[in-house]
Motif scaffolding. Structure first.
Motif, short mmCIF file in Angstrom:
data_model
loop_
_atom_site.label_atom_id
_atom_site.label_comp_id
_atom_site.label_asym_id
_atom_site.label_seq_id
_atom_site.Cartn_x
_atom_site.Cartn_y
_atom_site.Cartn_z
N ARG A 97 3.68 36.17 39.13
CA ARG A 97 4.03 37.38 38.39
C ARG A 97 2.76 37.99 37.83
O ARG A 97 1.75 37.32 37.69
N ASP A 98 2.88 39.27 37.51
CA ASP A 98 1.70 39.96 37.02
C ASP A 98 2.09 40.80 35.83
O ASP A 98 2.92 41.69 35.97
N PRO A 99 1.55 40.57 34.65
CA PRO A 99 0.63 39.47 34.32
C PRO A 99 1.36 38.13 34.27
O PRO A 99 2.57 38.10 34.12
N PHE B 66 0.65 40.17 47.77
CA PHE B 66 1.00 40.86 46.55
C PHE B 66 1.93 39.98 45.71
O PHE B 66 2.57 39.07 46.20
N THR B 67 1.94 40.28 44.41
CA THR B 67 2.68 39.43 43.49
C THR B 67 4.15 39.83 43.48
O THR B 67 4.55 40.83 44.09
N LEU B 68 4.95 39.05 42.78
CA LEU B 68 6.37 39.37 42.64
C LEU B 68 6.54 40.67 41.87
O LEU B 68 7.57 41.32 41.96
N SER B 69 5.52 41.03 41.09
CA SER B 69 5.60 42.28 40.33
C SER B 69 5.13 43.46 41.16
O SER B 69 5.04 44.58 40.65
N GLY B 70 4.81 43.20 42.42
CA GLY B 70 4.42 44.28 43.30
C GLY B 70 2.96 44.64 43.27
O GLY B 70 2.55 45.62 43.86
N THR B 71 2.13 43.86 42.58
CA THR B 71 0.72 44.15 42.51
C THR B 71 0.02 43.61 43.75
O THR B 71 0.17 42.43 44.07
N THR B 72 -0.72 44.43 44.45
CA THR B 72 -1.45 43.98 45.62
C THR B 72 -2.75 43.32 45.18
O THR B 72 -3.43 43.83 44.29
#
Lengths: 354, 342, 291
Positions: C256-258, C169-175
């Protein structure tokens, strides 16, 4: 052509190209001349800000910190590199604050607010009260019922202590903007010279806020968009599912302010005075002063104050003053605290008067 | 053209070969800052010749060769190699030229074969499918087949030199340039190199070989160019150069001082030699010399004509500055050419 | 003169370029030193991953020395996240180790070959000097790519082995799905490789001026450290956009996301500018230098 001359020509051409490219990269964005805009009165500008619909946008907010905070040894610097904002214009927003290699993401999907911290891999879920969910605007603080009267109220309050003017235009994040300037009246005893708010000429969205102090040209504090784009945002941005392995905490909105839950030891402050020279006065729990200072083994908070503050005495007793470019804080030895955007004399006087 | 230095007359025509030239330089000059490495070099390498470039270390042999091969751009003058101007025509000329310059250059961590394979990959005249065969043939030719898979790091000096030679012989060449090819070789290795040069010569390949050793040049070359202090001081066919210079008579006598005294009175230059005395025959004929000696009652064991020899020439050309004070060998000649001794 | 122009117009015989490139690659990847360096770089993510599991607690944010490097603070999140480890390891190595590897490749490419006398060998076969630079630049680029790919692969594998497949998952919490995660790592690796090409190009340029490979490595090392120091001085912020490593910490942005593309794009453009400068200097020097 002489091969030596040809080689020199190639080297010169390639180097010139590369250096020119670097120059373009280095060119500061938005350094263009101030745009030409039709004149607008301060009242009309403030009103239009209040009545503007919160637009769908994505952008990057940067914070320039020239506060001149004293360096606390071992403590992390107060910095947020930048924050990226997405807003769908219908009450959903996403804020990602970047600090070094970590990120704090706040996703507001209309009914819930997720606050995810990548450093600790924790996600905090806050369910908002129903009426807040219908509100719009990035703050989510509720609905502004009548923009015109609200603007009038605010302006009236502000004008008691300040002069409000529209001072020309500026280009912020490549957008044409009006500069709304709040200047303290001469009677105000404050360190601040003025506060400037750049308002987008089209959407009337505040794009930049700058706080300037006496004697400096660079803002002591500036927060604003470094780039912004208006337009619809992908819906996926406003949904959040905690990643596997994350610690998930649930909160209700009435447990405190949604984004920054209070710690139990948080002190309460009273405002003394009004306008620019408002001073906040409160008390610090004694145990906080004897706690160990962050990032050090043998210095407690009181010792740290001795290192970074300037000792003062007055009718209030004795204590330390911590100075920054925008304000002062006075911590007395018996745990009282006063701070504001004022010279230290005002703080000493305020505490002495109580 | 005639080149003269220290009394050595190179006969006309010795440096003007009849046939076409494989390589030619005119007015070649190379300076490094203020140092003049090579100046006014007019070199002719006749096609099919084995030209020995002879000169002491630092005489400009390697610099000349590097300019000939287009590695170094001359400060002034022109170079033609196999008809192409250098260094511009390197792409045309060099595929037909094999070269071993300034010692063999190979990677120590690769085996001899791998080193040659890497070199062969860049050979324009080799098709990709021919590379392995060409490498093996070259290794065979220099006698390195057995050691081909050993790392270059472990090679002896002689093996390294032979690998370098193999690199120069990867493809059939029109010309082969070898800079000090026998450096570090034992006598057997030196003989092998000579054999290879002889084979190349027999196959009609032009060979340019530089050396500071006279014997090597004498043994292998058809032509010689002698470099000294950055200029060509003599060049031509080996045989002509060997015959050139002042003819002399070697006189074996028990009483050398009386003999020299007698000759001096007749104004015939002579000098001491290991076998007796060496008498210069430019000023007098052999019968005149013998007559002078006999009349002076000098006992003579034997008298024979000595050819000047390339060694003599080389020594006279190159020792000059190295040994300014001990010019006894040359003094007689100089005196004979200059004013007569009283 | 006419003869000269005529011969120049005729096409000179040349060895096929692919053969030269293959020979160069074979030479590079047969060299023990290259392999040792690549091996050590590939081990780095494994070591970091194991060290993180031993420490196990990521610690409070900001508790450790913060902001010392993008990679290092990325490590805070690499603990329980299989996606972060390869990128954090790349970011960490980009600060010094990877530039050193690129510098080594650049040093061996020209200075090393000159020192061995092997450059002359190729010039005599002949290989034109322009082609030589092309082959050499390709070789250096290949080493950079090999180093980055090796680190990315071991990083992904280590992350998956330690944290399990569900922890991308990303640093933004997106899996992320596995292909999406690999895409992110590939993006990071490609960007790092581009930065290394710039370092390698600079090393190559220095390499054409000396025959001491060590001098090249030392120069690049000194330059990297100097640039880091200059980049840390706020008083010189006008200079920062000219420093190659100014945006190296932005490597974490791919997580990061996006993805915020601003700094990554700027860094990529900066690297391209460095490549243009360095290669043109290298070309000028290589075509005029004595062989």
């Amino acid at each position: 052509m002489n091969p030596k001359r040809k080689a020199v020509a190639v080297a010169a051409a390639g180097t010139a190209l590369g250096v020119a490219g670097l120059g373009v990269i280095a060119m500061p964005a938005g350094a263009d001349a101030a745009p030409e805009l039709p004149p607008v009165s301060a009242e009309a500008l403030v009103e239009s800000v209040f009545s503007a619909e919160s637009p769908a946008l994505s952008g990057t907010i940067e914070l320039d910190n020239g506060l001149g905070l004293p360096a606390i040894p071992g403590a992390p610097a107060l910095d947020m590199d930048s924050a990226r904002v997405h807003n769908d214009g219908e009450g959903r927003s996403r804020l990602a604050m970047q600090d070094g290699g970590t990120e704090r993401t706040i996703v507001h999907d209309g009914a819930t607010v997720w606050n995810y911290d990548s450093a600790s891999n924790t996600a905090t879920k806050t369910t908002l009260p129903a009426e807040a969910a219908t509100g719009h605007g990035m703050t989510g603080d509720g609905q502004v019922t009548d923009p015109t009267s609200a603007a009038k109220d605010v302006l009236q309050a502000v004008r008691q202590s300040s002069t409000v003017t529209v001072d020309g235009t500026a280009r912020v994040a490549d957008r044409a903007a009006y500069e709304l300037v709040l200047t303290p009246k001469p009677t105000e005893r404050t360190l601040l010279r003025e506060v400037r708010v750049a308002v987008d000429s089209e959407t009337r969205l505040p794009l930049r806020l700058a706080v300037l102090t006496h004697g400096t040209t660079e803002p002591a504090l500036q927060v604003g968009f470094s780039d912004v784009e208006f337009g619809p945002q992908p819906a996926g941005l406003f949904r959040f599912t905690p990643p596997p392995g994350a610690t998930v905490e649930e909160r209700q909105a009435d447990q405190g302010r949604e984004h920054a839950p209070k710690t139990e030891a948080e002190p309460q402050f009273d405002a003394v005075g009004e306008g620019w020279d408002t001073v906040l006065v409160g008390e610090v729990p004694a145990e906080l002063l004897t706690q160990q200072a962050p990032g050090s083994d043998d210095v407690n908070v009181r010792g740290l104050l001795g290192q970074i503050g300037k000792p003062v005495t007055g009718s209030f007793g004795s204590g330390h003053v911590i100075s920054t470019n925008v304000g002062n804080a006075l911590v007395t030895d018996d745990g009282r605290v006063a701070f504001g955007a004022v010279p230290e004399q005002v703080l000493i006087q305020t505490l002495g008067d109580r | 053209m005639s080149t003269t230095l220290a009394g050595v007359d190179v006969p006309e025509g010795a440096s003007t070969p009849a046939g076409p030239l494989a390589a030619r330089t005119r007015g070649l000059r190379k300076t490094y800052g203020r140092t003049v490495a090579v100046d006014q070099v007019d070199l002719d390498v006749p096609e099919g010749a084995v030209l020995g470039m002879l000169g002491p270390n630092g005489s400009g042999k390697t610099t000349t060769i590097r300019m000939l091969l287009g590695l170094v751009r001359p400060t002034a003058g022109e170079v033609r190699l196999l008809g192409h101007p250098m260094p511009e025509g390197a792409g045309h000329a060099l595929p037909d030229v094999g070269a071993l310059v300034e010692g063999p250059g190979f990677h120590p961590f690769l085996s001899g074969r791998e080193n040659l394979l890497r070199m062969a990959a860049a050979e324009p005249r080799l098709t990709t499918s021919d590379i392995r065969g060409a490498v093996d043939a070259a290794l065979e030719r220099v006698g390195l087949s057995a050691a081909a898979n050993r790392r270059y790091r472990g090679y002896s000096l002689g093996m390294k030199q032979r690998l370098g030679l193999a690199g120069a012989l990867l493809v059939p060449r029109r010309m082969v340039v070898l800079d000090e090819p026998t450096n570090g070789l034992d006598p057997a290795g030196t003989r092998e190199i000579r054999t290879i040069i002889a084979e190349l010569h027999a196959a009609g390949v032009t060979v340019l070989v530089s050396s500071h050793l006279l014997a090597e040049v004498e043994a292998t070359c058809t032509h010689v160019a002698v470099l000294h202090a950055g200029t060509v001081v003599a060049q031509g066919e080996l045989a002509e150069l060997l015959e050139s210079g002042s003819p002399s008579l070697l006189v074996s006598t028990p009483d050398t001082s009386a003999a020299m005294e007698a000759l001096r009175s007749k104004r015939i230059p002579s000098r001491l030699a290991p076998e007796g005395i060496r008498v210069d025959l430019t000023a007098a004929t052999a019968p005149e010399v013998l007559a002078a000696l006999v009349r002076a009652d000098v006992p003579v064991h034997e008298a024979r004509r000595a050819r000047t020899g390339l060694e003599d020439l080389f020594a006279r050309l190159t020792q000059q500055e190295a040994d300014e004070s001990r010019m006894d060998g040359l003094s007689g000649v100089v005196e004979a050419d200059g004013e007569a001794t009283p | 003169m006419t003869q000269a122009t005529m011969t120049a117009r005729e096409r000179a015989p040349r060895a096929p370029l692919t053969r030269l490139l293959r020979a160069e690659l074979r030479w590079i990847f047969r060299r023990p030193r290259t392999l040792v360096v690549l091996g050590m770089l590939a081990l780095l993510p494994v070591v970091v991953g194991i060290a993180l599991t031993l420490v196990d607690s990521p610690g409070p944010p900001g508790g450790g020395p913060n902001g010392a490097g993008g990679g290092e603070s990325l490590l805070v999140s690499a603990g329980g996240n299989a996606l972060v480890l390869p990128v954090a390891a790349l970011g960490m190595a980009l600060a010094l180790l990877l530039p050193l590897a690129a510098a080594m490749a650049g040093a061996d490419a020209v200075a090393g070959e000159t020192a061995h006398g092997t450059l002359r060998g190729w010039l005599l076969t002949p290989v034109s000097r322009g082609r030589l630079l092309l082959v050499k630049a390709f070789g250096v680029a290949a080493v950079a790519v090999a180093a980055v790919v090796a680190m990315a692969l071991t990083g992904i594998v280590t992350g998956l082995v330690i944290n399990g497949g569900g922890t991308l998952f990303t640093l933004s919490g997106t899996t992320l799905s596995f292909p999406a995660a690999v895409g992110k790592v590939a993006l990071a690796a490609g960007w790092v490789a581009l930065q290394l090409w710039a370092v390698g190009a600079v090393a190559l340029a220095i390499s054409t001026w000396t025959e001491h490979p060590m001098l090249v490595v030392v120069s690049v090392l000194a330059g990297t450290i100097l640039f880091s120091v200059l980049g840390a001085l706020d008083a010189l912020d006008w200079l920062h956009p000219f420093l190659l490593n100014d945006s190296w910490q932005a490597i974490g942005d791919v997580l990061r996301d996006p993805v915020p593309t601003g700094e990554l794009t700027e860094g990529a453009l900066r690297a391209l500018c460095y490549i243009a400068i360095a290669l043109s200097i290298a070309y000028a020097r290589l075509t005029t230098k004595d062989g």
